[in-house]
Scaffold this motif. Sequence first.
Motif, PDB file in Angstrom:
ATOM      1  N   HIS A  80       0.851  -1.198   0.006  1.00 39.76           N
ATOM      2  CA  HIS A  80      -0.165  -0.003   0.121  1.00 39.76           C
ATOM      3  C   HIS A  80       1.073   1.389   0.016  1.00 39.76           C
ATOM      4  O   HIS A  80       1.866   1.222   0.728  1.00 39.76           O
ATOM      5  CB  HIS A  80      -0.955  -0.061   1.010  1.00 39.76           C
ATOM      6  N   ARG A  86       0.201  -3.008   5.058  1.00 38.42           N
ATOM      7  CA  ARG A  86      -0.867  -3.305   4.503  1.00 38.42           C
ATOM      8  C   ARG A  86      -0.781  -3.660   2.869  1.00 38.42           C
ATOM      9  O   ARG A  86       0.233  -2.909   2.333  1.00 38.42           O
ATOM     10  CB  ARG A  86      -2.045  -2.441   4.354  1.00 38.42           C
ATOM     11  N   ASP A 136      -2.068  -5.590  -0.745  1.00 38.42           N
ATOM     12  CA  ASP A 136      -2.975  -5.956  -1.804  1.00 38.42           C
ATOM     13  C   ASP A 136      -2.091  -7.236  -2.222  1.00 38.42           C
ATOM     14  O   ASP A 136      -1.175  -7.310  -2.430  1.00 38.42           O
ATOM     15  CB  ASP A 136      -3.238  -5.136  -3.047  1.00 38.42           C
ATOM     16  N   ILE A 159      -7.038  -8.140   0.379  1.00 39.51           N
ATOM     17  CA  ILE A 159      -6.173  -7.497   0.982  1.00 39.51           C
ATOM     18  C   ILE A 159      -5.605  -8.018   2.518  1.00 39.51           C
ATOM     19  O   ILE A 159      -6.221  -8.725   2.910  1.00 39.51           O
ATOM     20  CB  ILE A 159      -6.865  -6.124   1.609  1.00 39.51           C
ATOM     21  N   LYS A 160      -4.436  -8.016   2.840  1.00 38.50           N
ATOM     22  CA  LYS A 160      -3.624  -8.443   3.806  1.00 38.50           C
ATOM     23  C   LYS A 160      -3.008  -7.385   4.630  1.00 38.50           C
ATOM     24  O   LYS A 160      -2.137  -6.692   4.161  1.00 38.50           O
ATOM     25  CB  LYS A 160      -2.626  -9.557   3.539  1.00 38.50           C
ATOM     26  N   THR A 161      -3.314  -7.457   5.840  1.00 35.32           N
ATOM     27  CA  THR A 161      -2.702  -6.289   6.670  1.00 35.32           C
ATOM     28  C   THR A 161      -1.896  -7.272   7.888  1.00 35.32           C
ATOM     29  O   THR A 161      -2.412  -8.375   8.343  1.00 35.32           O
ATOM     30  CB  THR A 161      -3.742  -5.337   7.495  1.00 35.32           C
ATOM     31  N   GLN A 213     -11.303 -10.799  -1.629  1.00 36.36           N
ATOM     32  CA  GLN A 213     -12.321  -9.852  -2.324  1.00 36.36           C
ATOM     33  C   GLN A 213     -12.740 -10.534  -3.560  1.00 36.36           C
ATOM     34  O   GLN A 213     -14.015 -10.159  -4.342  1.00 36.36           O
ATOM     35  CB  GLN A 213     -11.693  -8.596  -2.860  1.00 36.36           C
TER      36      GLN A 213
END
Length: 81
Positions: free
Chosen positions: A19, A25, A27, A44-46, A54
Amino acid sequence: MKNLYYINNLDWWVLLLPHPKIASRFDYEVYKTKTSCFPLLKGIKTENHPIRVQQISVGITKKQVQLLDIELNKLIEDLLS
């Protein structure tokens, strides 16, 4: 490609895109092969949070998604250290 990683446990390739403003963060897009055109999963992975899916292809199991989450945690931890 620098952001493309192989996940041996799943035999999948993961494209991790950081990100621009949030360091922890990413994608992600998951591909069956290095040259696949269509992702199996996108989301998305944080860091230290479950993945958010998604888009998912038919046939991907919950267990595969859980294993992907574990592997992405390890990968992100390595990238951020």
